[in-house]
Design a protein around this motif. Structure first.
Motif: not given
Length: 143
Positions: A34-57
């Protein structure tokens, strides 16, 4: 292919959905620390999220400033329905929009066929990343 909507945004706007998905897939399923999954690069990135028709990620991924795609994760119940493809294509389109001529990623070896279907080619040897075999892959962008 499931009907999904892909949204792009900054970490601050996407974290509430992206972080739990990444924890579910990488930390809980694949046992990435867990300690390496979220990293210092996250704030510098463009993130993509896919949602279904109900709004579930259903899935997430990120584009680093240098054109690398990473942290591609799709909820187990949504795999095989085109969610990963929609995310990958959105991230490649964003990379092209930002002027990148190619995209690079570090693929878990079991996912190589998925990326190959989208035009990625393996480059270099297989290596270990967080206890999981990976290989670098690259794809030129058409603009």
């Amino acid at each position: 292919m499931a009907e999904v909507t892909v949204r792009l945004g900054a970490w601050d706007a996407m974290r509430a959905h992206a972080e739990p998905l990444r924890t579910e897939v990488f930390v809980n399923e694949q046992k990435v620390p867990a300690e390496i999954e979220i990293d210092a690069w996250d704030p510098q990135c463009v993130h993509a999220l896919a949602f279904d028709a109900d709004g579930t990620a259903l899935g997430t991924g990120r584009l680093l400033p240098d054109g690398h795609i990473g942290r591609m994760a799709v909820r187990k119940s949504a795999r095989g329905q085109g969610v990963g493809t929609a995310l990958l294509r959105a991230l490649m389109q964003e990379a092209a929009r930002r002027g990148h001529r190619e995209v690079v990623l570090s693929a878990q070896t079991h996912a190589v066929p998925f990326y190959a279907r989208e035009g990625f080619r393996c480059e270099g040897p297989v290596y270990d990343d967080a206890g999981i075999p990976h290989v670098d892959m690259r794809r030129a962008l058409s603009g």
